[in-house]
Design a protein around this motif. Sequence first.
Motif, PDB file in Angstrom:
ATOM      1  N   MET A   1       0.834  -1.212   0.119  1.00 21.15           N
ATOM      2  CA  MET A   1       0.174   0.141  -0.135  1.00 21.15           C
ATOM      3  C   MET A   1       0.773   1.345  -0.024  1.00 21.15           C
ATOM      4  SD  MET A   1      -3.157   0.847   2.735  1.00 21.15           S
ATOM      5  CE  MET A   1      -4.437  -0.501   2.015  1.00 21.15           C
ATOM      6  N   ASP A   2       0.551   2.089  -0.662  1.00 18.91           N
ATOM      7  CA  ASP A   2       1.340   3.358  -0.978  1.00 18.91           C
ATOM      8  C   ASP A   2       0.654   4.299   0.026  1.00 18.91           C
ATOM      9  OD1 ASP A   2       2.989   2.673  -2.898  1.00 18.91           O
ATOM     10  OD2 ASP A   2       1.609   3.396  -4.368  1.00 18.91           O
ATOM     11  N   ALA A   3       1.437   5.517   0.557  1.00 22.60           N
ATOM     12  CA  ALA A   3       1.214   6.271   1.562  1.00 22.60           C
ATOM     13  C   ALA A   3      -0.238   7.072   1.186  1.00 22.60           C
ATOM     14  CB  ALA A   3       2.342   7.592   1.695  1.00 22.60           C
ATOM     15  N   ASP A   4      -0.443   7.132  -0.171  1.00 17.32           N
ATOM     16  CA  ASP A   4      -1.878   8.033  -0.379  1.00 17.32           C
ATOM     17  C   ASP A   4      -2.855   7.119  -0.546  1.00 17.32           C
ATOM     18  OD1 ASP A   4      -0.654  10.586  -0.219  1.00 17.32           O
ATOM     19  OD2 ASP A   4       0.135  10.591  -2.501  1.00 17.32           O
ATOM     20  N   ASP A   5      -2.745   5.728  -0.359  1.00 16.02           N
ATOM     21  CA  ASP A   5      -3.877   5.044  -0.412  1.00 16.02           C
ATOM     22  C   ASP A   5      -4.755   4.955   0.928  1.00 16.02           C
ATOM     23  OD1 ASP A   5      -3.141   3.884  -3.034  1.00 16.02           O
ATOM     24  OD2 ASP A   5      -1.822   2.440  -2.245  1.00 16.02           O
ATOM     25  N   GLN A   6      -5.916   4.904   1.056  1.00 18.87           N
ATOM     26  CA  GLN A   6      -6.905   4.807   2.045  1.00 18.87           C
ATOM     27  C   GLN A   6      -6.804   3.455   2.886  1.00 18.87           C
ATOM     28  OE1 GLN A   6     -10.538   6.314   0.389  1.00 18.87           O
ATOM     29  NE2 GLN A   6      -9.669   8.095  -0.390  1.00 18.87           N
ATOM     30  N   VAL A   7      -6.445   3.769   4.105  1.00 23.20           N
ATOM     31  CA  VAL A   7      -6.628   2.528   5.075  1.00 23.20           C
ATOM     32  C   VAL A   7      -8.195   2.617   5.692  1.00 23.20           C
ATOM     33  CG1 VAL A   7      -5.758   1.501   7.294  1.00 23.20           C
ATOM     34  CG2 VAL A   7      -4.384   2.763   5.732  1.00 23.20           C
ATOM     35  N   CYS A   8      -8.542   3.543   6.033  1.00 27.98           N
ATOM     36  CA  CYS A   8     -10.213   3.633   6.338  1.00 27.98           C
ATOM     37  C   CYS A   8     -10.733   4.301   5.292  1.00 27.98           C
ATOM     38  CB  CYS A   8     -10.317   4.557   7.558  1.00 27.98           C
ATOM     39  SG  CYS A   8     -12.112   4.694   8.327  1.00 27.98           S
ATOM     40  N   LEU A   9     -11.492   3.441   4.527  1.00 30.25           N
ATOM     41  CA  LEU A   9     -12.069   3.747   3.219  1.00 30.25           C
ATOM     42  C   LEU A   9     -13.676   4.352   3.668  1.00 30.25           C
ATOM     43  CD1 LEU A   9     -11.487   0.385   1.434  1.00 30.25           C
ATOM     44  CD2 LEU A   9     -10.615   2.600   0.906  1.00 30.25           C
ATOM     45  N   CYS A  10     -13.961   4.108   4.885  1.00 35.99           N
ATOM     46  CA  CYS A  10     -15.183   4.845   5.247  1.00 35.99           C
ATOM     47  C   CYS A  10     -15.043   6.390   5.272  1.00 35.99           C
ATOM     48  CB  CYS A  10     -15.775   4.466   6.575  1.00 35.99           C
ATOM     49  SG  CYS A  10     -16.538   2.783   6.779  1.00 35.99           S
ATOM     50  N   PHE A  11     -13.787   6.791   5.844  1.00 31.99           N
ATOM     51  CA  PHE A  11     -13.521   8.074   6.157  1.00 31.99           C
ATOM     52  C   PHE A  11     -12.477   8.798   5.220  1.00 31.99           C
ATOM     53  CE2 PHE A  11     -15.754   6.615   9.882  1.00 31.99           C
ATOM     54  CZ  PHE A  11     -17.094   7.422   9.952  1.00 31.99           C
ATOM     55  N   ARG A  12     -11.965   7.808   4.373  1.00 27.94           N
ATOM     56  CA  ARG A  12     -10.994   8.183   3.396  1.00 27.94           C
ATOM     57  C   ARG A  12      -9.600   8.733   4.003  1.00 27.94           C
ATOM     58  NH1 ARG A  12     -13.632   9.053  -1.810  1.00 27.94           N
ATOM     59  NH2 ARG A  12     -15.832   9.175  -1.489  1.00 27.94           N
ATOM     60  N   VAL A  13      -9.294   8.124   5.119  1.00 30.44           N
ATOM     61  CA  VAL A  13      -8.128   8.232   5.812  1.00 30.44           C
ATOM     62  C   VAL A  13      -7.096   7.347   5.288  1.00 30.44           C
ATOM     63  CG1 VAL A  13      -6.906   8.398   8.146  1.00 30.44           C
ATOM     64  CG2 VAL A  13      -9.658   8.631   7.915  1.00 30.44           C
TER      65      VAL A  13
END
Length: 109
Positions: free
Chosen positions: A1-13
């Motif tokens: 996963m790259d730094a700009d990929d979202q970990v929390c997809l619900c809140f786009r974090v």
Amino acid sequence: MDADDQVCLCFRVTLRKIRTYLRNEDPPVASLISECLGAGTGCQWCVPFLKHLHAEHQAGRTPDLKVSPERYADARKGFHTSGERDEGVVREAGAGDDPDRATDPSSGQ
Ligand code: FES
């Protein structure tokens, strides 16, 4: 996963935001990552991954998830459909090795 990929997809974090939060705030427990734009407080899919990122930070490593964003997002869809978490994706991301990873996402840690 790259730094700009979202970990929390619900809140786009993104991973970058979580890394910055961990570096700046050094939270004692993983559940405090919720202070970072609400991460983990929606569908709860990302909770074990957030715990992993916290554990990595606590161990002095750069927090990372070793899974593609596509596979991660697909597994989340499956989680929403079945209610079951694909443990293969959790392990693939590196989050399956955390000894304190609770199976109950509402445990607060
Ligand atoms: S993906 Fe983080 S709470 Fe849903």
